[in-house]
Enzyme design. Structure first.
Site, short mmCIF file in Angstrom:
data_model
loop_
_atom_site.label_atom_id
_atom_site.label_comp_id
_atom_site.label_asym_id
_atom_site.label_seq_id
_atom_site.Cartn_x
_atom_site.Cartn_y
_atom_site.Cartn_z
N GLY A 108 0.82 -1.21 0.00
CA GLY A 108 0.00 0.00 0.00
C GLY A 108 0.85 1.26 0.00
O GLY A 108 0.36 2.34 -0.32
N ASP A 276 1.64 -11.16 6.51
CA ASP A 276 2.15 -10.29 5.45
C ASP A 276 3.47 -9.64 5.87
O ASP A 276 4.08 -8.92 5.09
CB ASP A 276 1.13 -9.21 5.08
P1 AMP Z 1 1.85 -3.03 8.12
O1 AMP Z 1 1.06 -3.07 9.39
O2 AMP Z 1 2.80 -1.87 8.04
O3 AMP Z 1 2.50 -4.30 7.79
O4 AMP Z 1 0.80 -2.73 6.96
C1 AMP Z 1 -0.31 -3.54 6.68
C2 AMP Z 1 -0.90 -3.15 5.35
O5 AMP Z 1 -1.31 -1.79 5.37
C3 AMP Z 1 0.04 -3.30 4.17
O6 AMP Z 1 -0.73 -3.69 3.07
C4 AMP Z 1 0.56 -1.91 3.99
O7 AMP Z 1 0.98 -1.66 2.68
C5 AMP Z 1 -0.68 -1.08 4.33
N1 AMP Z 1 -0.33 0.28 4.80
C6 AMP Z 1 0.22 0.63 5.97
N2 AMP Z 1 0.37 1.96 6.04
C7 AMP Z 1 -0.10 2.47 4.89
C8 AMP Z 1 -0.23 3.79 4.35
N3 AMP Z 1 0.15 4.86 5.02
N4 AMP Z 1 -0.76 3.91 3.12
C9 AMP Z 1 -1.16 2.83 2.42
N5 AMP Z 1 -1.09 1.59 2.87
C10 AMP Z 1 -0.56 1.39 4.09
MG MG Z 2 3.55 -4.95 6.36
#
Ligand code: AMP
Ligand code: MG
Length: 525
Positions: A108, A276
């Protein structure tokens, strides 16, 4: 200086991922479900006014980027300009978050911007984190802030130098844009400085990349992705077949187990071990609300989002890794179709972990794990450290001062490294433990200098304590990056004494105990 042509050929850009795997037909950038694809093409957002905060010269050298001038580097690593000959893309994956299937997640806010051949002949992928929206951004903005980017940048390099498998960090740049964030999710959003880290790894594939296909009954693309993975990253397994799929999973199990031991060895808590966020190559990936143990406490998690159930607490990481491996096994099942075999293989994980954990603890203590009494010694140590709130890093490193001829000399050192207000009440159990430890050392009769050298090689002197990163963040927010630089240099040699840096070999200061960013971290980044 080389001419441009030479630089270009030396860079040796490839597009292996997009050449070999199915991509999304849709080229427009809007949030959506993406089917039958491993990725979507997307370009980084152009930053308003990029500025390099830190650049990892050593890694740049390894990637053959040393002759690219700094302006060009900034432009490439902030998303302003693209690597010639490369098609940038975001990866499609799903995942279990906190134990529940969350559907499609995907990159994302990460965009792969190049594949380059490094000096060891390994193709490395460069990925920008925080470079804007992608088809996988869901309701978020695709951006990252300076605070979390400093944490990712410093910690991934610290882990690398500790010898822990990890994605690496090549650069940390400000975008010049402001980003809105509500740090504690309490309805008080603020504008923060936007930043981008360029991460580097042979592959950013996660367990979730495999999970997404069978959930959608797309076994064909599950096979395409798994075959690709085996050919590119596990070529020693031979041509893909039912047997190699099984062996592939077994190797992922082994590297993941190894990673959990390494995290335990250095006192690292990842904080968000969703499927993930587990790398297929056994690398530490996605530095979010991670933390380092200070008082030894298996129940500790730095992640405030996980405060209630503490699923991702320090002492639970190896079990969660196994839970995640079971999910990966479920995903690969349609290719392997051997439930019994898979079960057998996964059952080996826990006894193997227990055995290796004991060996690792023995190495940290500089004794042998074979002695029968050792298991009890290790168990009691954990109990004593927990109850008397001993700082884990200080404890293990200070063992190089332990004198087996006079074990009680170590008591004042213990007291100094304890966070307990009532250390005296634990003196007796410690005296007992220190005496048994001394006895064990003496019975083994190893050369003392050698023993200490081997302990110093597994017990780091310096780790990125939560408050250290926060101090660097506070300064950087004011435009002063000197502490980012100081910590980066310090953590390049975590096992060295570095006497001039002794100020970082201390307990967590009191002010940091309950401060946001030091002991409490949210996923807001
Ligand atoms: P994480 O908890 O960082 O592993 O993120 C989980 C999901 O949320 C993944 O698909 C990330 O790409 C998405 N994600 C986290 N922060 C953002 C953001 N600021 N913008 C877009 N997607 C995000
Ligand atoms: Mg992640």
């Amino acid at each position: 200086m080389q001419n441009a042509q030479e630089t270009k050929t030396k860079l040796n850009i490839s597009n292996i991922f997009t050449d070999e795997l199915p991509g999304d037909e849709e080229k427009r950038n809007f949030t959506r479900q993406v089917y039958k694809s491993a990725y979507s093409e997307v370009l980084p957002k152009k930053p308003k006014n990029p500025e390099m905060v830190h650049f990892n010269e050593d890694l740049a050298d390894e990637l053959n980027l040393e002759n690219v001038d700094s302006e060009k580097i900034l432009s490439l690593l902030s998303g302003q300009e693209n690597f010639e000959g490369f098609t940038p893309y975001a990866m499609c994956y799903g995942g279990h978050q906190f134990g529940n299937w969350a559907g499609q997640l995907g990159d994302g806010r990460a965009i792969n911007i190049a594949e380059v051949l490094d000096k060891n002949g390994v193709v490395q992928t460069l990925q920008l984190k925080g470079a804007g929206e992608t088809p996988y951004s869901r309701h978020a903005d695709g951006l990252a802030v300076l605070r979390s980017s400093i944490r990712e940048y410093l910690c991934s390099e610290a882990m690398f130098h500790l010898g822990v498998p990890t994605t690496r960090a090549l650069s940390l740049a400000l975008t010049g844009d402001l980003v809105r964030r509500d740090i504690m999710y309490d309805g008080n959003p603020e504008m923060e400085k936007g930043a981008i880290v360029c991460r580097v790894a042979p592959s950013f594939l996660r367990f979730g990349n495999y999970q997404i296909f069978p959930v959608r009954d797309d076994i064909e693309n599950l096979r395409v992705l798994t075959d690709f993975t085996i050919r590119e990253y596990f070529p020693h397994l031979g041509e893909p077949s039912k047997e190699t799929y099984f062996e592939f999973l077994k190797e992922v199990k082994e590297s993941t187990l190894e990673l959990m031991l390494e995290w335990e060895r250095v006192g690292f808590v990842h904080g968000v071990m969703n499927t993930d966020n587990l790398s297929i190559l056994g690398l530490t990936i996605d530095y979010g609300p991670y933390g380092w143990l200070e008082p030894y406490d298996p129940n500790w998690t730095p992640n405030t989002t996980d405060r209630q159930f503490k699923r991702y607490r320090f002492g639970n990481q190896s079990m969660i890794a196994l839970w995640n491996l079971v999910q990966l096994a479920n995903a690969l099942y349609p290719l392997i179709e051997d439930a019994e075999g898979l079960e057998e293989m996964l059952k080996e994980y826990q006894p193997e972990y227990a055995k290796r954990q004991l060996e690792m603890t023995a190495e940290k203590l500089g004794v042998s794990s074979e002695d029968e009494a050792f298991e009890k010694l290790a168990f009691d140590l954990a109990e004593n450290m927990y109850k008397s709130e001993i700082d884990m890093t200080l404890f293990y490193r200070n063992l190089n001062k332990f004198n087996a001829e006079n074990p009680l000399e170590f008591l004042p050192i213990l007291e100094d490294t304890s966070y307990s207000e009532n250390f005296k009440q634990f003196e007796d159990v410690w005296i007992d433990w220190l005496e048994r430890y001394a006895k064990q050392i003496k019975s083994e009769n190893k050369d003392s200098a050698e023993r200490i050298a081997s302990m110093n090689a597994v017990n780091p002197k310096y780790v990125l304590r939560n408050y250290m990163a926060q101090l660097a963040i506070d300064k950087a927010d004011e435009g002063d990056y000197s502490l980012v630089e100081e910590l980066y240099e310090l953590l390049k040699n975590p096992y060295d004494e570095q006497p001039e840096m002794e100020k970082w070999f201390v307990k967590r200061p009191d002010w940091a105990k309950n401060r946001v960013g030091c002991s409490m971290l949210s996923c807001s980044s």
